[in-house]
Design a protein around this motif. Structure first.
Motif, PDB file in Angstrom:
ATOM      1  N   GLY A 101      -8.367   6.807  -0.857  1.00  0.00           N
ATOM      2  CA  GLY A 101      -9.029   7.856  -0.080  1.00  0.00           C
ATOM      3  C   GLY A 101      -9.888   8.755  -0.932  1.00  0.00           C
ATOM      4  O   GLY A 101     -11.012   9.112  -0.554  1.00  0.00           O
TER       5      GLY A 101
ATOM      6  N   PRO B  23       2.035   5.295  -0.766  1.00  0.00           N
ATOM      7  CA  PRO B  23       1.345   6.580  -0.548  1.00  0.00           C
ATOM      8  C   PRO B  23       0.421   6.946  -1.697  1.00  0.00           C
ATOM      9  O   PRO B  23      -0.674   7.483  -1.474  1.00  0.00           O
ATOM     10  CB  PRO B  23       2.512   7.573  -0.419  1.00  0.00           C
ATOM     11  CG  PRO B  23       3.640   6.761   0.107  1.00  0.00           C
ATOM     12  CD  PRO B  23       3.491   5.417  -0.542  1.00  0.00           C
TER      13      PRO B  23
ATOM     14  N   TYR C 177      -5.819   8.593   8.651  1.00  0.00           N
ATOM     15  CA  TYR C 177      -4.953   9.547   9.328  1.00  0.00           C
ATOM     16  C   TYR C 177      -5.786  10.809   9.546  1.00  0.00           C
ATOM     17  O   TYR C 177      -6.626  11.166   8.707  1.00  0.00           O
ATOM     18  CB  TYR C 177      -3.686   9.853   8.521  1.00  0.00           C
ATOM     19  CG  TYR C 177      -3.904  10.718   7.292  1.00  0.00           C
ATOM     20  CD1 TYR C 177      -4.025  12.112   7.384  1.00  0.00           C
ATOM     21  CD2 TYR C 177      -4.003  10.144   6.027  1.00  0.00           C
ATOM     22  CE1 TYR C 177      -4.229  12.897   6.260  1.00  0.00           C
ATOM     23  CE2 TYR C 177      -4.208  10.914   4.898  1.00  0.00           C
ATOM     24  CZ  TYR C 177      -4.320  12.304   5.020  1.00  0.00           C
ATOM     25  OH  TYR C 177      -4.537  13.074   3.917  1.00  0.00           O
TER      26      TYR C 177
ATOM     27  N   THR D 132      -2.050  12.956  -2.089  1.00  0.00           N
ATOM     28  CA  THR D 132      -0.763  12.298  -2.283  1.00  0.00           C
ATOM     29  C   THR D 132       0.351  13.001  -1.516  1.00  0.00           C
ATOM     30  O   THR D 132       1.171  12.360  -0.855  1.00  0.00           O
ATOM     31  CB  THR D 132      -0.398  12.249  -3.783  1.00  0.00           C
ATOM     32  OG1 THR D 132      -1.422  11.546  -4.482  1.00  0.00           O
ATOM     33  CG2 THR D 132       0.939  11.547  -3.991  1.00  0.00           C
TER      34      THR D 132
ATOM     35  N   GLY E 184      -9.489  -0.949   7.943  1.00  0.00           N
ATOM     36  CA  GLY E 184      -8.472   0.057   7.676  1.00  0.00           C
ATOM     37  C   GLY E 184      -8.400   1.109   8.753  1.00  0.00           C
ATOM     38  O   GLY E 184      -9.127   1.084   9.745  1.00  0.00           O
TER      39      GLY E 184
ATOM     40  N   GLN F 247       0.176  12.245   2.100  1.00  0.00           N
ATOM     41  CA  GLN F 247       0.605  10.875   2.381  1.00  0.00           C
ATOM     42  C   GLN F 247       2.127  10.795   2.510  1.00  0.00           C
ATOM     43  O   GLN F 247       2.653  10.135   3.412  1.00  0.00           O
ATOM     44  CB  GLN F 247       0.126   9.940   1.269  1.00  0.00           C
ATOM     45  CG  GLN F 247      -1.383   9.790   1.164  1.00  0.00           C
ATOM     46  CD  GLN F 247      -1.959   8.906   2.263  1.00  0.00           C
ATOM     47  OE1 GLN F 247      -1.237   8.324   3.066  1.00  0.00           O
ATOM     48  NE2 GLN F 247      -3.279   8.827   2.315  1.00  0.00           N
TER      49      GLN F 247
ATOM     50  N   LEU G 292      -7.142   8.371   3.991  1.00  0.00           N
ATOM     51  CA  LEU G 292      -6.950   6.946   4.240  1.00  0.00           C
ATOM     52  C   LEU G 292      -5.490   6.676   4.574  1.00  0.00           C
ATOM     53  O   LEU G 292      -4.583   7.134   3.873  1.00  0.00           O
ATOM     54  CB  LEU G 292      -7.353   6.136   3.011  1.00  0.00           C
ATOM     55  CG  LEU G 292      -7.260   4.619   3.159  1.00  0.00           C
ATOM     56  CD1 LEU G 292      -8.288   4.119   4.162  1.00  0.00           C
ATOM     57  CD2 LEU G 292      -7.443   3.943   1.811  1.00  0.00           C
ATOM     58  N   HIS G 293      -5.260   5.914   5.642  1.00  0.00           N
ATOM     59  CA  HIS G 293      -3.890   5.554   6.001  1.00  0.00           C
ATOM     60  C   HIS G 293      -3.568   4.125   5.586  1.00  0.00           C
ATOM     61  O   HIS G 293      -2.525   3.864   4.975  1.00  0.00           O
ATOM     62  CB  HIS G 293      -3.682   5.711   7.505  1.00  0.00           C
ATOM     63  CG  HIS G 293      -2.330   5.268   7.969  1.00  0.00           C
ATOM     64  ND1 HIS G 293      -1.167   5.805   7.461  1.00  0.00           N
ATOM     65  CD2 HIS G 293      -1.947   4.315   8.863  1.00  0.00           C
ATOM     66  CE1 HIS G 293      -0.129   5.230   8.041  1.00  0.00           C
ATOM     67  NE2 HIS G 293      -0.579   4.312   8.876  1.00  0.00           N
ATOM     68  N   GLU G 294      -4.447   3.213   5.894  1.00  0.00           N
ATOM     69  CA  GLU G 294      -4.225   1.813   5.526  1.00  0.00           C
ATOM     70  C   GLU G 294      -5.564   1.157   5.206  1.00  0.00           C
ATOM     71  O   GLU G 294      -6.599   1.509   5.783  1.00  0.00           O
ATOM     72  CB  GLU G 294      -3.558   1.033   6.671  1.00  0.00           C
ATOM     73  CG  GLU G 294      -2.100   1.392   6.908  1.00  0.00           C
ATOM     74  CD  GLU G 294      -1.503   0.599   8.066  1.00  0.00           C
ATOM     75  OE1 GLU G 294      -2.294   0.043   8.842  1.00  0.00           O
ATOM     76  OE2 GLU G 294      -0.275   0.559   8.177  1.00  0.00           O
TER      77      GLU G 294
ATOM     78  N   GLN H  16       4.407   9.963   5.935  1.00  0.00           N
ATOM     79  CA  GLN H  16       5.466   8.959   5.919  1.00  0.00           C
ATOM     80  C   GLN H  16       6.774   9.556   6.452  1.00  0.00           C
ATOM     81  O   GLN H  16       7.471   8.929   7.258  1.00  0.00           O
ATOM     82  CB  GLN H  16       5.669   8.441   4.492  1.00  0.00           C
ATOM     83  CG  GLN H  16       6.702   7.321   4.378  1.00  0.00           C
ATOM     84  CD  GLN H  16       6.740   6.737   2.981  1.00  0.00           C
ATOM     85  OE1 GLN H  16       5.716   6.574   2.323  1.00  0.00           O
ATOM     86  NE2 GLN H  16       7.928   6.430   2.508  1.00  0.00           N
TER      87      GLN H  16
ATOM     88  N   MET I  41       0.858  -1.178   0.000  1.00  0.00           N
ATOM     89  CA  MET I  41       0.000   0.000   0.000  1.00  0.00           C
ATOM     90  C   MET I  41       0.902   1.238   0.000  1.00  0.00           C
ATOM     91  O   MET I  41       1.340   1.709   1.035  1.00  0.00           O
ATOM     92  CB  MET I  41      -0.918  -0.013   1.228  1.00  0.00           C
ATOM     93  CG  MET I  41      -1.804   1.226   1.363  1.00  0.00           C
ATOM     94  SD  MET I  41      -2.934   1.479  -0.016  1.00  0.00           S
ATOM     95  CE  MET I  41      -4.218   0.282   0.336  1.00  0.00           C
TER      96      MET I  41
ATOM     97  N   ARG J 194      -2.729   4.864  -1.324  1.00  0.00           N
ATOM     98  CA  ARG J 194      -3.568   5.353  -0.214  1.00  0.00           C
ATOM     99  C   ARG J 194      -4.342   6.590  -0.643  1.00  0.00           C
ATOM    100  O   ARG J 194      -5.519   6.750  -0.312  1.00  0.00           O
ATOM    101  CB  ARG J 194      -2.696   5.637   1.009  1.00  0.00           C
ATOM    102  CG  ARG J 194      -2.203   4.388   1.716  1.00  0.00           C
ATOM    103  CD  ARG J 194      -1.683   4.721   3.106  1.00  0.00           C
ATOM    104  NE  ARG J 194      -0.415   5.439   3.066  1.00  0.00           N
ATOM    105  CZ  ARG J 194       0.777   4.858   3.108  1.00  0.00           C
ATOM    106  NH1 ARG J 194       0.867   3.541   3.153  1.00  0.00           N
ATOM    107  NH2 ARG J 194       1.887   5.574   3.079  1.00  0.00           N
TER     108      ARG J 194
END
Length: 483
Positions: A214, A207, A268, A406, A265, A409, A252-254, A413, A205, A210
């Motif tokens: 999302g 960035p 964030y 993006t 999921g 994300q 969405l994080h995961e 990270q 998964m 994700r």
């Protein structure tokens, strides 16, 4: 005349003398009578004065006694009230008292009702927003149909631009998202990922993925954005609830599946302080997706595929038909025409190129969303900025803003990499047998992850010193690191 005058004076004088003597006699008699009456009146006054003073003394004594009795009663009443208030105060803080339990029950009930009402209001508003968003898209489509005959004049372009702006906070009917060149690429990446998951593999998964998920699921929009984090945010770390932090964004994080059937999921959520500093936390992706709810999402793989297929279909249908009209409308309202718009795009491209040449990270630009650009060389990045594909992406970003998260994300990270590294060398509270937090983690066969890093960072200040030792110990116990 003289005789008459003299006689007059003589006669008048005689009469005047007689009248004077009679007046003086009357005055003497009147004076004596007045003095007698005055003496009688004075005696009567003194008698009455003595009577009044005697009565007053008697009355005052009775009044004083009455006042004394009244004040005593008041004092007794006040003492009783004080005792009652004191007992209530003691009961209010005594966990074993009925009043205490009743009070706490009322507080919990009121808080629950308030949070439930707010979350229900959020759900209603989200449904209304979706309905209004769909109606706005239909109105833009009506403009599009009419333009086939009469074209689009300034009034129609302004009307379309207003509708686009109304839907800018939408998750499902955001025209910027639906007409973005990046969205089509994202949907293709999602389909590949879902296919890999269905086949039983464990795809990475990234960035970019994700952000794609999302955006497709509308997870970057929330009614909680702008609100201050307090106790009603049940999934937020405790340390965030007293710092005056406000929600500034989410995504969405995961997302994944453990059995190949049901999806689960985490999100964030970005919390921002008054100075603009960002602190993420990672709540579960809940069924109702509101701040006062922690019920996990129960979504079957098949349902997710259907939802994503629906989004993909809407993009395929709406994007080609409305993309040109909404673009023209935004250019008209923002720049007045293509000449000034083209100049703005050229200036933005030149700024990006200079940034790449000076070593800027592609994560701060649209290059992050381009296939293979995250780790590309400087030469490859510069070449990409000269393509039509990249120019269209810049044009869309200028007119509609970012259509996915993006860049966020990548920032999250980077936050985790720097925060987990700092926490590894952070001190532990007195009495904890470890050189630092990293050693404590290793000894417990644990490691830093996004969730525990978000929780633990709040107990250290900017210099890496412990700010709340008691709170940190409590969290270390909850994380099973002090066993």
């Amino acid at each position: 005349m003289a005789g008459f005058a003299d006689g007059f004076r003589s006669g008048f004088g005689l009469i005047s003398d007689v009248k004077d003597r009679e007046l003086k006699r009357d005055q003497v008699e009147a004076d004596e009578a007045y003095k007698k009456r005055q003496a009688d009146d004075l005696a009567e006054y003194r008698k009455e004065d003595l009577r009044i003073k005697g009565a007053a003394q008697t009355s005052a004594a009775g009044l004083d006694a009455l006042r004394l009795n009244t004040e005593q009663t008041r004092a007794n009443t006040a003492a009783l009230a004080a005792k009652t208030a004191n007992k209530k105060a003691l009961d209010a803080t005594n966990p074993e008292s009925i009043d205490y339990m009743k009070g706490m029950s009322e507080i919990a009930k009121n808080n629950a009702q308030e949070e439930n009402a707010q979350s229900q209001a959020d759900e209603r508003n989200q449904k209304l927003d979706m309905q209004q968003g769909a109606m706005n898209v239909q109105r833009i489509y009506d403009y599009h149909q009419a333009s086939k005959i009469n074209g689009l004049g300034p009034e129609e372009l302004q009307g379309i631009s207003d509708l686009v702006d109304e839907n800018s906070s939408q998750g499902s009917f955001n025209l910027g998202y639906l007409t973005s060149p990046q969205t089509a690429r994202s949907m293709a990446a999602i389909q590949t990922y879902m296919g890999d998951m269905s086949s039983g593999s464990n795809p990475e998964m990234t960035p970019e993925l994700r952000a794609a998920f999302g955006g497709a699921l509308g997870l970057t929009k929330s009614a909680a954005i702008g609100r201050e984090i307090d106790d009603s945010f049940v999934n937020a770390p405790d340390w965030m609830k007293s710092k005056g932090l406000r929600i500034s964004g989410q995504g969405l994080h995961e997302v994944g599946t453990s059995d190949g059937k049901a999806l689960s999921g985490t999100l964030y959520v970005l919390a921002e302080d008054a100075d603009g500093n960002m602190y993420p936390y990672f709540p579960p992706l809940t069924a109702k997706r509101n701040f006062a709810n922690n019920q996990p999402l129960d979504l079957e793989m098949g349902e997710a595929v259907q939802a994503l297929a629906g989004t993909a279909h809407m993009i395929q249908q709406i994007g080609p038909k409305l993309g040109r009209d909404v673009r023209a409308a935004k250019i008209h309202t923002m720049y007045g025409g293509n000449k000034d718009f083209d100049a703005a795009v050229n200036a933005k491209l030149e700024t990006i190129r200079k940034g790449i040449q000076s070593g800027a990270s592609p994560k701060e630009s649209l290059l992050a969303g381009m296939n293979g650009m995250a780790n590309a060389t400087v030469s490859e990045k510069l070449s990409m900025t000269k393509t039509d594909e990249y120019r269209r992406a810049i044009e869309h970003d200028i007119l509609f803003g970012p259509t996915d998260d993006t860049s966020e994300q990548f920032k999250i990270q980077e936050w985790f990499e720097s925060t987990s590294s700092a926490l590894a060398g952070a001190p532990v509270p007195k009495g904890v047998d470890a050189a630092n937090l990293g050693e404590l983690m290793n000894r417990s066969n644990s490691s830093f992850n996004y969730q525990n890093a978000s929780i633990l960072q709040g107990y250290y200040n900017e210099d890496g010193e412990i700010e709340d030792s008691a709170g940190l110990i409590e969290q270390l116990n909850l994380l099973n690191l002090l066993k």
